[in-house]
Design a protein around this motif. Structure first.
Motif, short mmCIF file in Angstrom:
data_model
loop_
_atom_site.label_atom_id
_atom_site.label_comp_id
_atom_site.label_asym_id
_atom_site.label_seq_id
_atom_site.Cartn_x
_atom_site.Cartn_y
_atom_site.Cartn_z
N PRO A 160 0.83 -1.21 0.00
CA PRO A 160 0.00 0.00 0.00
C PRO A 160 0.87 1.26 0.00
O PRO A 160 1.95 1.29 0.56
CB PRO A 160 -0.79 -0.09 1.30
CG PRO A 160 -0.67 -1.49 1.76
CD PRO A 160 0.60 -2.02 1.17
N ILE B 229 -6.09 -2.67 -0.19
CA ILE B 229 -6.14 -1.25 0.12
C ILE B 229 -4.86 -0.53 -0.28
O ILE B 229 -3.80 -1.14 -0.40
CB ILE B 229 -6.41 -1.00 1.62
CG1 ILE B 229 -5.28 -1.57 2.47
CG2 ILE B 229 -7.74 -1.57 2.03
CD1 ILE B 229 -5.33 -1.15 3.91
N GLY B 230 -4.99 0.78 -0.49
CA GLY B 230 -3.84 1.65 -0.67
C GLY B 230 -3.08 1.48 -1.96
O GLY B 230 -1.87 1.69 -1.99
N GLY C 292 -12.77 0.50 -5.18
CA GLY C 292 -13.35 1.18 -4.03
C GLY C 292 -13.11 2.67 -4.11
O GLY C 292 -12.80 3.23 -5.17
N ALA D 295 -2.44 6.11 1.56
CA ALA D 295 -3.63 5.44 2.09
C ALA D 295 -3.74 5.65 3.59
O ALA D 295 -4.83 5.56 4.15
CB ALA D 295 -3.58 3.95 1.78
N SER E 195 -8.72 1.41 -3.48
CA SER E 195 -8.72 -0.02 -3.17
C SER E 195 -9.38 -0.79 -4.30
O SER E 195 -10.17 -0.25 -5.06
CB SER E 195 -9.46 -0.27 -1.85
OG SER E 195 -10.79 0.15 -1.95
N GLU F 108 -10.41 -6.98 0.21
CA GLU F 108 -10.12 -5.62 -0.24
C GLU F 108 -8.60 -5.40 -0.22
O GLU F 108 -7.95 -5.59 0.80
CB GLU F 108 -10.81 -4.60 0.67
CG GLU F 108 -10.64 -3.19 0.20
CD GLU F 108 -11.43 -2.19 1.03
OE1 GLU F 108 -11.49 -1.02 0.62
OE2 GLU F 108 -11.96 -2.58 2.09
#
Length: 170
Positions: free
Chosen positions: A12, A99-100, A78, A16, A86, A97
């Motif tokens: 990530p 993320i980042g 996302g 984030a 994401s 998920e």
């Protein structure tokens, strides 16, 4: 020679965790910020995503989970903030998920292409017929043993021909 599996490791972006870093820096005079920053850095460094031709492995704080690319039913993007967002991967049994990630739309498109390619590969693999052996398993070893006895003169020609008929392919 089998193809070598390609892989990429993603982590990530610090963006984030922007707000966590921001408040951690603001709270440094209260010493609470140092604890907050330490926890955020620890969490940030413990997340990684290993993407190969056939699987996606998500590692978070020592816990890892594998997702077969062929099992992904849907990939969505996302929320995106600071150019980082994401990617949400759905299978029949769970949702994961990632993320980042920078350029989440582009990564989502690549994952969708990889899913299609893997499904096609699995379909062609199913269509390839397996070749049935001419002899039953173990018969070739016994035939080789019988031939060795015949070559050493421990078995007559007639006995060898008689026994060899038992090993003929059907």
């Amino acid at each position: 020679m089998p193809e070598q599996e390609k892989s990429i490791t993603l982590t990530p972006s610090w963006k984030a965790f922007f707000w966590s870093y921001f408040f951690g820096i603001l709270l440094i005079p209260l010493l609470l910020g140092i604890i907050l920053l330490w926890n955020i850095i620890k969490k940030h460094k413990s997340i990684s995503y290993l993407i190969t031709d056939r699987t996606i492995t998500v590692v978070e704080e020592g816990y890892s989970q594998n997702i077969d690319i062929a099992n992904i039913t849907q990939a969505k993007t996302g929320s995106v903030q600071f150019g980082v967002g994401s990617v949400i991967l759905q299978t029949n049994s769970r949702e994961v998920e990632l993320i980042g990630l920078e350029n989440p739309d582009q990564l989502r498109k690549f994952i969708e292409i990889a899913v299609d390619a893997e499904l096609k590969r699995l379909e062609t693999e199913k269509q390839v017929k397996s070749v049935e052996p001419k002899y039953k398993p173990g018969n070739m070893d016994r035939l080789n043993y019988l031939t060795g006895l015949w070559q050493q003169g421990l078995l007559s020609d007639e006995d060898f021909d008689e026994e060899r008929k038992n090993f003929e392919p059907s």
